[in-house]
Motif scaffolding. Structure first.
Motif, PDB file in Angstrom:
ATOM      1  N   VAL A  32      80.279  -9.361 138.333  1.00 49.37           N
ATOM      2  CA  VAL A  32      79.212  -9.303 138.238  1.00 49.37           C
ATOM      3  C   VAL A  32      77.917 -10.822 138.424  1.00 49.37           C
ATOM      4  N   ARG A  33      79.235 -11.818 138.020  1.00 50.85           N
ATOM      5  CA  ARG A  33      78.728 -12.794 138.884  1.00 50.85           C
ATOM      6  C   ARG A  33      78.729 -13.513 140.070  1.00 50.85           C
ATOM      7  N   GLU A  34      78.446 -12.721 140.550  1.00 48.97           N
ATOM      8  CA  GLU A  34      78.591 -12.789 142.195  1.00 48.97           C
ATOM      9  C   GLU A  34      77.429 -11.816 142.051  1.00 48.97           C
ATOM     10  N   SER A  35      77.091 -11.143 141.320  1.00 52.96           N
ATOM     11  CA  SER A  35      76.137 -10.167 141.359  1.00 52.96           C
ATOM     12  C   SER A  35      74.440 -11.464 141.050  1.00 52.96           C
ATOM     13  N   ILE A  36      74.548 -12.305 140.275  1.00 51.59           N
ATOM     14  CA  ILE A  36      73.778 -12.712 139.551  1.00 51.59           C
ATOM     15  C   ILE A  36      73.596 -13.965 140.639  1.00 51.59           C
ATOM     16  N   ASP A  37      74.129 -14.653 141.063  1.00 50.91           N
ATOM     17  CA  ASP A  37      74.186 -15.750 141.227  1.00 50.91           C
ATOM     18  C   ASP A  37      74.977 -16.211 142.936  1.00 50.91           C
ATOM     19  N   GLY A  38      75.677 -15.396 143.108  1.00 42.39           N
ATOM     20  CA  GLY A  38      77.063 -15.417 144.169  1.00 42.39           C
ATOM     21  C   GLY A  38      77.618 -16.975 144.630  1.00 42.39           C
ATOM     22  N   THR A  39      77.984 -16.460 142.922  1.00 42.37           N
ATOM     23  CA  THR A  39      79.071 -17.496 142.770  1.00 42.37           C
ATOM     24  C   THR A  39      80.397 -16.879 142.388  1.00 42.37           C
ATOM     25  N   ARG A  40      81.220 -16.635 143.586  1.00 46.09           N
ATOM     26  CA  ARG A  40      82.405 -16.630 143.790  1.00 46.09           C
ATOM     27  C   ARG A  40      83.718 -17.046 142.905  1.00 46.09           C
ATOM     28  N   ALA A  41      84.206 -16.662 142.582  1.00 46.78           N
ATOM     29  CA  ALA A  41      85.952 -17.070 141.591  1.00 46.78           C
ATOM     30  C   ALA A  41      86.671 -17.350 142.452  1.00 46.78           C
TER      31      ALA A  41
END
Length: 170
Positions: free
Chosen positions: A159-168
């Motif tokens: 979900v986070r990557e889909s929001i702004d591209g941030t990868r864990a």
């Protein structure tokens, strides 16, 4: 990944609590730096949002803790309110959910520290997905929380990557 800590005992209880906390942290970090609107967004085909995942995980932990304590869950859900466990409702915020979850986490750690043995068990409630008259141990409870939070941390990463591209993981 669970971090080795000098603050947490290296015994079985401390190790299991450290792994639970590592997965809580992965979920929390997925929402860092987002607005309330971004955290509530559902940018993939899934119905999941980051704020909803945080709320669900916090309420899930409370539910398991209350079962282990053999106490009623003051935030118990019925069929009508079940969906509210996956989204913030009027008056709720990410900060409020995180604060609530921190209280639950502290209560879980204190409870586990106080039980005489991780072999101590508690009954599971009647449900189609549990065997009749089943009991599970405190050890099982902690491992289940690791499993539950890890599954949702993976959802949160997507979900986070889909929001702004941030990868864990980089």
């Amino acid at each position: 990944m669970a971090q080795v800590s000098t603050e947490v005992p290296g015994d079985e209880r401390g190790t299991l609590l450290a792994f639970v906390e590592a997965q809580r942290t992965a979920l929390r970090e997925a929402a860092e730096g987002l607005t309330e609107e971004q955290a509530a967004s559902r940018p993939s085909v899934s119905e999941l949002s980051l704020s909803g995942l945080l709320k669900h995980a916090a309420e899930c932990e409370l539910n398991w803790l209350r079962m282990a304590q053999q106490r009623p869950n003051e935030r118990g859900r019925d069929a009508e309110s079940w969906g509210d466990a996956f989204r913030l409702v009027e008056g709720e915020s990410v900060a409020q959910v995180l604060g609530f979850w921190e209280e639950v986490a502290q209560e879980t750690a204190a409870f586990i520290a106080a039980v005489p043995s991780l072999d101590d068990s508690f009954p599971l409630p009647p449900a189609p997905w549990f065997p009749a008259d089943a009991k599970v141990s405190m050890r099982w409870l902690l491992l289940h929380l690791v499993e539950e939070f890890a599954r949702h941390a993976g959802h949160a990463d997507i979900v986070r990557e889909s929001i702004d591209g941030t990868r864990a993981m980089g």
